[in-house]
Design an enzyme around this catalytic site. Structure first.
Site, PDB file in Angstrom:
ATOM      1  N   CYS A  53       2.208   4.319  -1.135  1.00  0.00           N
ATOM      2  CA  CYS A  53       0.906   4.407  -1.809  1.00  0.00           C
ATOM      3  C   CYS A  53       0.079   5.562  -1.241  1.00  0.00           C
ATOM      4  CB  CYS A  53       0.175   3.073  -1.649  1.00  0.00           C
ATOM      5  SG  CYS A  53      -1.571   3.101  -2.082  1.00  0.00           S
ATOM      6  N   CYS A  95      -3.383   4.673   0.065  1.00  0.00           N
ATOM      7  CA  CYS A  95      -3.251   3.907   1.317  1.00  0.00           C
ATOM      8  C   CYS A  95      -3.117   4.855   2.505  1.00  0.00           C
ATOM      9  CB  CYS A  95      -2.028   2.994   1.262  1.00  0.00           C
ATOM     10  SG  CYS A  95      -2.056   1.747  -0.039  1.00  0.00           S
TER      11      CYS A  95
END
Length: 209
Positions: free
Chosen positions: A133, A136
């Site tokens: 991600c 993230c």
């Protein structure tokens, strides 16, 4: 359908933070790798006895690993007391023993079960993330800076949603990253979907202190 795949990708890759309604206190997943909770009392005398059996070099190594400067500690007993103090602080701060003030801990499902199992004196700021991600990864250094500033007022942790899918499902995680705040008893107080910068993370955490 292609439209569904695009919608899913947009949810996972979006860096815009969206506040989601408060949740309930999660119960540990049935297949969670939990271990017995640590004792609520810290047996200082037993710890001191164990530490006094160690060599000075070992004590210094353990203090260094905790980021504690020992150069001015002349006597062995000074090293022992300093290490015991740090261990007691850690035991009181984190039910699992995996979290330390001012740091971000990448925890396991068993450790998360202990952290939300109650008995903590501070809120828990949890980042549910994935290694693939982008948002993230962008938020990771921001989370470290926020943890450093929050110090001992908030426990800060992260958990890999792919590695521990049962917990991600139990927490009803949709978009990534998802940041969740729990109180000391393990009740979910608030969650935000999407990446947050340091100031946003600090504001979120401090609103529940």
């Amino acid at each position: 359908p292609a439209a569904d795949e695009e919608a899913t990708a947009a949810t996972n890759d979006s860096s815009g933070a969206e506040t989601v309604s408060d949740g309930e206190s999660p119960a540990p997943p049935p297949d969670s790798d939990t271990s017995p909770p640590p004792s609520s009392s810290f047996d200082r005398e037993a710890v001191l006895s164990e530490l006094r059996s160690l060599r000075v070099a070992e004590l210094r190594t353990r203090l260094s690993a905790l980021g504690i400067r020992w150069a001015t500690m002349i006597d062995k007993d000074d090293l022992v007391r300093a290490l015991a103090d740090a261990m007691e602080e850690g035991a009181n701060f984190s039910p699992s023993g995996a979290l330390r003030p001012g740091e971000v801990a990448d925890i396991t499902d068993g450790e998360l079960s202990l952290e939300v199992g109650g008995g903590a004196s501070t809120p828990l700021l949890l980042d549910v993330y994935a290694t693939w991600c982008g948002p993230c990864q962008m938020m990771a250094p921001q989370l470290k800076e926020a943890a450093r500033e929050l110090g001992s007022t908030v426990r800060v942790a992260k958990i890999d949603s792919d590695k521990y899918q049962t917990w991600a499902s139990k927490l009803n995680v949709g978009g990534l990253p998802t940041v969740i705040v729990f109180d000391g008893g393990g009740k979910e107080l608030q969650r935000v979907e999407g990446a947050l910068m340091k100031d946003g993370l600090i504001e979120l955490a401090r609103s529940h202190i």
